[in-house]
Design an enzyme around this catalytic site. Structure first.
Site, PDB file in Angstrom:
ATOM      1  N   SER A  90       0.969  -1.393   0.073  1.00 24.71           N
ATOM      2  CA  SER A  90       0.079  -0.123   0.155  1.00 24.71           C
ATOM      3  C   SER A  90       0.926   1.562   0.131  1.00 24.71           C
ATOM      4  O   SER A  90       0.226   2.268  -0.176  1.00 24.71           O
ATOM      5  CB  SER A  90      -0.987  -0.045   1.308  1.00 24.71           C
ATOM      6  OG  SER A  90      -0.281   0.087   2.429  1.00 24.71           O
ATOM      7  N   TYR A  91       2.192   1.339   0.351  1.00 25.74           N
ATOM      8  CA  TYR A  91       3.058   2.292   0.353  1.00 25.74           C
ATOM      9  C   TYR A  91       3.052   2.955  -1.189  1.00 25.74           C
ATOM     10  O   TYR A  91       3.863   2.519  -1.959  1.00 25.74           O
ATOM     11  CB  TYR A  91       4.470   2.180   0.659  1.00 25.74           C
ATOM     12  CG  TYR A  91       4.346   1.762   2.464  1.00 25.74           C
ATOM     13  CD1 TYR A  91       3.163   1.754   3.064  1.00 25.74           C
ATOM     14  CD2 TYR A  91       5.447   0.970   2.943  1.00 25.74           C
ATOM     15  CE1 TYR A  91       3.352   1.283   4.354  1.00 25.74           C
ATOM     16  CE2 TYR A  91       5.408   0.836   4.403  1.00 25.74           C
ATOM     17  CZ  TYR A  91       4.551   0.907   4.956  1.00 25.74           C
ATOM     18  OH  TYR A  91       4.563   0.585   6.348  1.00 25.74           O
TER      19      TYR A  91
END
Length: 311
Positions: A51-52
């Site tokens: 998700s980064y």
């Protein structure tokens, strides 16, 4: 750089790890310089998440990993809760990181017991992680959480996870970051100097002293009230004016752990609440850390009690 065994994994990781979140904020060449310097100086633990930056962090790390995979321990995270979606995210992470396996895959950001149950149930993401382990795509399975430890304690009892991760910083827990080289624990005198003078703690954050200097009779009640405030918003709203940028940052960070409801529920069960303690305020001594106890109790009453406005 000193290395330590990571739990029951058998992995030996450097005392200082490299987190991938902020790589999304910098250009790829600068990210490569930082990662290379870290590895060249003996670091070996790289950790990121799908998700980064929607995979951007993984891609920047992958450019280094592809040439130095045997030098490092590589971890990523999935926030997907169903098996099919989690497997797809693990495969995407492997592609982004330019590797055929992860040393650790974390079930990411588990917020409460209901969230944990989604992971553990048939068809949940743990099922995908176990399958990926059987296939050689991951070596170890972990879990991460912020805020209260309850969900991690329950996860520990399942015996399904090799690694657990939670936040640890002295703003929240009053422990000074470890020094990566020639590490030695702080002395009690060093800790006291930090507690007294740390700018982030200032004259508002309750230090949760073993013995409260404000009141012998009501010290534990005062600490309980301020601990609930810490659960609520990390004691980050203190009623003081700030420039817009700092205010906006603090307002974002104060609810980072998502424990407002937990704090409200536990506060209601306290023997004495802020409003009760305010009636005792005339008996209190000065806090050795210069906290304005009356003002702070009024703010807690505004946050968690009956007051509609802050005095």
């Amino acid at each position: 750089m000193e290395k330590r065994k990571l739990g029951k994994t058998g992995l030996k990781i450097s005392l200082l790890g490299f987190g991938g979140f902020h790589l999304i904020e910098i250009p790829a060449d600068r990210a490569a310089d930082l990662l290379t310097t870290y590895l060249d100086r003996g670091g070996n633990y790289l950790e990121t998440a799908a998700s980064y930056g929607d995979g951007e962090s993984e891609k920047k790390i992958g450019e280094i990993v592809k040439n130095r995979r045997d030098e490092l321990v590589l971890a990523s995270k999935t926030g997907v809760r169903d098996a099919e979606g989690a497997m797809a995210e693990i495969d995407r992470s492997l592609k982004n990181l330019q590797t055929d396996h992860l040393d650790i895959i974390f079930m990411h950001g588990v917020g409460d017991e209901a969230d944990l149950e989604e992971i553990l149930k048939p068809g949940g993401s743990l099922e995908a992680a176990k399958k990926a382990k059987e296939m050689g795509k991951v070596k170890h399975i972990g879990i991460t959480a912020h805020g209260q430890p309850d969900v991690l304690l329950k996860a520990l009892k399942t015996d399904d996870f090799d690694v657990m991760m939670t936040h640890f910083n002295y703003f929240d827990k009053f422990n000074f970051p470890k020094l990566a080289e020639e590490f030695k624990p702080l002395t009690e005198a060093d800790k006291e100097e930090l507690f007294a003078n740390a700018e982030e703690l200032g004259d508002y954050i309750c230090r949760q002293c073993d013995e409260c200097s404000v009141s012998k009779e009501f010290g534990e009640n005062i600490k309980d009230v301020f601990r609930m405030e810490g659960y609520f918003d990390r004691q980050m709203y203190d009623g003081r004016p700030r420039n817009p940028a700092e205010y906006a940052l603090r307002d974002r960070l104060r609810f980072w752990f998502g424990d407002r409801e937990l704090a409200e529920n536990r506060y209601q069960n306290l023997e004495l609440k802020a409003a009760d303690l305010l009636t005792k305020e005339a008996e209190f001594k000065a806090c050795k850390y210069r906290l304005d106890i009356k003002n702070k109790l009024e703010i807690v009453d505004y946050k968690l009690g009956e007051s509609d406005v802050m005095n």
